[in-house]
Design a protein around this motif. Sequence first.
Motif, mmCIF file in Angstrom:
data_model
loop_
_atom_site.group_PDB
_atom_site.id
_atom_site.type_symbol
_atom_site.label_atom_id
_atom_site.label_comp_id
_atom_site.label_asym_id
_atom_site.label_seq_id
_atom_site.Cartn_x
_atom_site.Cartn_y
_atom_site.Cartn_z
ATOM 1 N N HIS A 281 77.056 48.417 37.415
ATOM 2 C CA HIS A 281 77.085 49.563 36.599
ATOM 3 C C HIS A 281 76.186 50.395 36.515
ATOM 4 O O HIS A 281 75.117 50.138 36.385
ATOM 5 C CB HIS A 281 77.659 49.046 35.093
ATOM 6 C CG HIS A 281 76.443 49.119 34.311
ATOM 7 N ND1 HIS A 281 75.640 49.474 34.553
ATOM 8 C CD2 HIS A 281 76.486 47.427 33.564
ATOM 9 C CE1 HIS A 281 74.367 48.540 33.298
ATOM 10 N NE2 HIS A 281 75.553 47.261 33.029
ATOM 11 N N PRO A 282 77.011 52.010 36.791
ATOM 12 C CA PRO A 282 76.096 53.095 36.282
ATOM 13 C C PRO A 282 74.848 52.896 35.623
ATOM 14 O O PRO A 282 74.975 52.148 34.318
ATOM 15 C CB PRO A 282 76.983 53.921 36.526
ATOM 16 C CG PRO A 282 77.730 53.558 37.045
ATOM 17 C CD PRO A 282 78.022 52.460 36.467
ATOM 18 N N VAL A 283 73.574 53.546 35.654
ATOM 19 C CA VAL A 283 72.897 53.401 34.513
ATOM 20 C C VAL A 283 73.136 54.557 32.864
ATOM 21 O O VAL A 283 73.782 55.659 33.661
ATOM 22 C CB VAL A 283 71.729 54.429 35.096
ATOM 23 C CG1 VAL A 283 69.865 54.427 33.590
ATOM 24 C CG2 VAL A 283 70.868 53.650 36.460
ATOM 25 N N GLY A 284 73.170 53.139 31.957
ATOM 26 C CA GLY A 284 73.962 53.837 30.452
ATOM 27 C C GLY A 284 75.413 53.962 30.746
ATOM 28 O O GLY A 284 75.363 54.881 29.534
ATOM 29 N N TYR A 285 75.805 53.158 31.373
ATOM 30 C CA TYR A 285 77.216 52.907 31.423
ATOM 31 C C TYR A 285 77.551 52.014 29.982
ATOM 32 O O TYR A 285 78.241 52.197 29.030
ATOM 33 C CB TYR A 285 77.475 51.733 32.294
ATOM 34 C CG TYR A 285 79.249 51.544 32.747
ATOM 35 C CD1 TYR A 285 80.053 52.173 32.913
ATOM 36 C CD2 TYR A 285 79.607 50.254 32.090
ATOM 37 C CE1 TYR A 285 81.296 52.299 32.906
ATOM 38 C CE2 TYR A 285 81.068 50.269 32.229
ATOM 39 C CZ TYR A 285 82.144 50.877 32.468
ATOM 40 O OH TYR A 285 83.428 49.999 32.120
ATOM 41 N N GLN A 286 76.964 51.170 29.826
ATOM 42 C CA GLN A 286 77.377 50.251 28.090
ATOM 43 C C GLN A 286 76.898 51.787 27.060
ATOM 44 O O GLN A 286 77.799 50.905 26.002
ATOM 45 C CB GLN A 286 76.298 49.031 28.360
ATOM 46 C CG GLN A 286 76.681 48.472 29.685
ATOM 47 C CD GLN A 286 77.789 47.404 29.863
ATOM 48 O OE1 GLN A 286 78.886 47.243 28.278
ATOM 49 N NE2 GLN A 286 78.631 46.283 30.711
ATOM 50 N N ASP A 287 76.449 52.627 27.283
ATOM 51 C CA ASP A 287 76.299 52.944 25.948
ATOM 52 C C ASP A 287 76.989 54.357 25.592
ATOM 53 O O ASP A 287 77.193 55.527 25.278
ATOM 54 C CB ASP A 287 75.070 53.316 25.619
ATOM 55 C CG ASP A 287 74.238 52.421 25.482
ATOM 56 O OD1 ASP A 287 74.362 51.634 24.537
ATOM 57 O OD2 ASP A 287 72.931 52.851 26.051
ATOM 58 N N ASN A 288 77.312 54.938 27.169
ATOM 59 C CA ASN A 288 78.343 55.456 27.508
ATOM 60 C C ASN A 288 79.395 55.626 26.675
ATOM 61 O O ASN A 288 80.375 54.998 27.296
ATOM 62 C CB ASN A 288 78.368 55.995 29.202
ATOM 63 C CG ASN A 288 76.742 57.040 29.627
ATOM 64 O OD1 ASN A 288 76.058 57.004 28.437
ATOM 65 N ND2 ASN A 288 76.493 57.365 30.765
#
Length: 212
Positions: free
Chosen positions: A3-10
């Motif tokens: 997944h893209p960087v930061g996906y889990q928090d965005n």
Amino acid sequence: MTHPVGYQDNVFVNCPFDSTYEPLFRAVIFTIQHCGFAARCALEEDSTGDIRIQKIIKIIDECRYGIHDISKADLDEKSQLARFNMPLELGIFIGAHHFAAPKSYNRSKQYVVLDSEQYRYQKFISDLSGQDIKAYGDDKDKQIETIIQQVRDFLRNSSRRRLPGSGYFNDRYNTFLAVLPAICKNNRLDIDKLTYLDHLTCVIGWLAESRE
């Protein structure tokens, strides 16, 4: 698939950007950030070389969570036509989840739909029937407290992360609002002309300095 960087928090924020809605928008952004997530929306970029819909699709692709307020469905005063940007972006978010490959990161997308009235959407977007729409009402004195609770509860339930109760975030937001004039003064910002990124920077800076 990675997944893209930061996906889990965005968290993608899809809501009206007009002055009437701005107090709620700012409360939503504050709550997302204070819950330990990262608010994302179309206002974060302002390049005239970008096609708006492509920019929105890119941001949606980078966000696991979505908060969609479809309350702004009234007629435009000048054109007398309805504005459907919010339902459109909601549809893109749903489609990104639904049509993702079985093992794609986008299969993990989760979202909540907000409106001023719980069943009002049935009059203009009936295909959402069956969705658990969260209503924050039309009482100006209670809207912010209610929407803070709805955003907090969605992020808590969707992520399973441990978070303080909504009363804590409401109190913290009131504290932030009380010191915001001083923050703006120290940073040579006009509090009446804060851009989205100005406000986000103030929120992030204050949270970093006042963690409890």
